[in-house]
Scaffold this motif. Sequence first.
Motif, PDB file in Angstrom:
ATOM      1  N   GLN A   1       0.833  -1.202   0.000  1.00 43.82           N
ATOM      2  CA  GLN A   1       0.000   0.000   0.000  1.00 43.82           C
ATOM      3  C   GLN A   1       0.863   1.244   0.000  1.00 43.82           C
ATOM      4  OE1 GLN A   1      -3.685  -0.030   2.242  1.00 43.82           O
ATOM      5  NE2 GLN A   1      -3.090   1.859   3.259  1.00 43.82           N
TER       6      GLN A   1
ATOM      7  N   HIS B   1       0.482   5.581   0.095  1.00 46.86           N
ATOM      8  CA  HIS B   1      -0.322   6.790   0.275  1.00 46.86           C
ATOM      9  C   HIS B   1       0.547   7.960  -0.179  1.00 46.86           C
ATOM     10  CE1 HIS B   1      -2.424   9.639   3.432  1.00 46.86           C
ATOM     11  NE2 HIS B   1      -2.713   9.961   2.185  1.00 46.86           N
TER      12      HIS B   1
ATOM     13  N   THR C   1       0.703   8.853   7.699  1.00 45.22           N
ATOM     14  CA  THR C   1       0.431   7.414   7.740  1.00 45.22           C
ATOM     15  C   THR C   1       0.280   6.857   6.322  1.00 45.22           C
ATOM     16  OG1 THR C   1      -1.993   7.400   7.665  1.00 45.22           O
ATOM     17  CG2 THR C   1      -0.962   7.923   9.787  1.00 45.22           C
TER      18      THR C   1
ATOM     19  N   ASP D   1      -5.648   4.163   5.902  1.00 50.08           N
ATOM     20  CA  ASP D   1      -6.441   3.034   6.381  1.00 50.08           C
ATOM     21  C   ASP D   1      -7.349   2.464   5.301  1.00 50.08           C
ATOM     22  OD1 ASP D   1      -5.502   3.137   9.056  1.00 50.08           O
ATOM     23  OD2 ASP D   1      -6.814   4.839   9.447  1.00 50.08           O
ATOM     24  N   ARG D   2      -7.896   3.334   4.447  1.00 44.97           N
ATOM     25  CA  ARG D   2      -8.933   2.930   3.484  1.00 44.97           C
ATOM     26  C   ARG D   2      -8.440   3.201   2.068  1.00 44.97           C
ATOM     27  NH1 ARG D   2     -13.116   0.413   5.913  1.00 44.97           N
ATOM     28  NH2 ARG D   2     -14.821   1.619   5.008  1.00 44.97           N
TER      29      ARG D   2
ATOM     30  N   ASP E   1     -11.543  -3.550   3.495  1.00 42.43           N
ATOM     31  CA  ASP E   1     -10.858  -2.298   3.829  1.00 42.43           C
ATOM     32  C   ASP E   1     -11.274  -1.136   2.930  1.00 42.43           C
ATOM     33  OD1 ASP E   1      -9.457  -3.617   5.799  1.00 42.43           O
ATOM     34  OD2 ASP E   1      -7.674  -3.942   4.574  1.00 42.43           O
TER      35      ASP E   1
ATOM     36  N   TYR F   1       6.271  -1.993  10.793  1.00 36.74           N
ATOM     37  CA  TYR F   1       5.720  -0.941   9.915  1.00 36.74           C
ATOM     38  C   TYR F   1       6.794   0.066   9.541  1.00 36.74           C
ATOM     39  CZ  TYR F   1       3.894   3.784   9.338  1.00 36.74           C
ATOM     40  OH  TYR F   1       3.706   5.077   8.929  1.00 36.74           O
TER      41      TYR F   1
END
Length: 506
Positions: free
Chosen positions: A65, A67, A75, A78-79, A97, A405
């Motif tokens: 993922q 972003h 971050t 999340d979605r 998700d 992470y």
Amino acid sequence: MSKQVQRLDRVVIRFAGDSGDGMQLTGDRFTSETASFGNDLSTLPNFPAEIRAPQGTLPGVSSFQVHFADHDIMTPGDRPDVLVAMNPAALKANLGDLPRGATIIVDTHDFTKRALAKVGYQANPLEDGSLEAYHVHSLELTDLTLQAVEGLGLSRKDAGRAKNMFALGLVSWLYSRPVDSTIGFLEKKFATKPEVAAANVAALKAGWNYGETTEDFSVTYEVKPAPMPQGTYRNISGNLALAYGLLAAGQRAELPIFLGAYPITPASDVLHELSKHKRFGVRAFQAEDEIAAIGATLGASFGGALGITTSSGPGIALKSETIGLAVSLELPLVIVDVQRGGPSTGLPTKTEQSDLLQAMFGRNGEAPVPIVAPRSPSDCFDAAIEAARIAITYRTPVFLLSDGYLANGSEPWQVPSVENLPDLRTEFATERNHGEEFWPYLRDPETLARPWAVPGTPGLEHRIGGIEKADGSGNISYDPANHDLMVRTRQAKIDGIARSIPALEV
């Protein structure tokens, strides 16, 4: 007619497929393209703990993922706004998700009755109306890839492996990403297999051209570069930043680096990276187990090196007695704990900040150890230098508490100037300090650190070991009053570190 361009301020994209589908490479290349474009970004790789989970199953799904935005972000999101799913398992594992209205790009090639049943689908979700809340683009990515690389001399199986590059080309076109760096990367990566390089480049370009020419996509998206201070930037993962920080610390301290480690997920990349840098005075020792790794490292610190050991929660448990020994010996030692889910072996490839209490209290007796925790992947560089500074200055083991992470995630990093890095040089003891004797536990009045005497220095012979030391002389002592004094002194030394630390920046 030219296609409409829609401007966005941020996007979250997730690439998902089998662990053999190249999703980590796809995500990494998209991230590199995005970093070179100038967006701020944050990533979250996610992969199975098994070396090769059963193909087409939910446990075998690997994802990446990213972003990216035209402003500062904190971050990886999340979605996901976009899901690229290479098979039914990838779709099912990640569908929960997605917010309503998200875009799904799915390879229909493996949506067979058998593959659908393997992940619990009674009917094909691409046909039964269950995905009406999303914008779904059902594409035969595998067949389109085979057509793109036809005539390059590859078998059908090998040709099909380039489908991740077709998907990358399509998504790169969709979000106006440059692909020149990826073409150069592929040509270099497969330099010894020119037919494989040609196939991947052809698939990448075919994906881009498909987006440009097909009627499936009527809109492209643009995310402007983010404003950043002037400087030289690169995309960097937490483990790489941490390794570079430790290298920089060794150079600024003018000390050789000794890394004693046993491979463990997700800390192994630090061992892999530091083992490449012998020219910077690094000796990397892959030990037979965690206890041997830290024992050798503490011995290297006794010998005048910057001792570093890397592990994760299960390994930290095994190292605990030797960490206590380092507290007692009062020698510099950096303990890198890249945390993962526990207890025991727990969740090897999933992130969790599960070792904080173990780092704080996971030793017998009163054995205080300072803890440095990075806040982001790029901050791992500064945190590593800070951990080394504290260890060297105060003669103490230091925990560097990262997590999975941070370790595997990445973000833009402004490469610092060497002259702006702290001077970590220290002086070894060279002369007797108590008349005709050398006392190893006479302390610096400012830091309460004891002298660091390299073995073999004439006249500086002294006793070491885990049994309590007499204050000053370092002789073995069972006296309760002395033990009380030493416990309180070691705690006061650690408490005093706070005086050298600036206020926390939130």
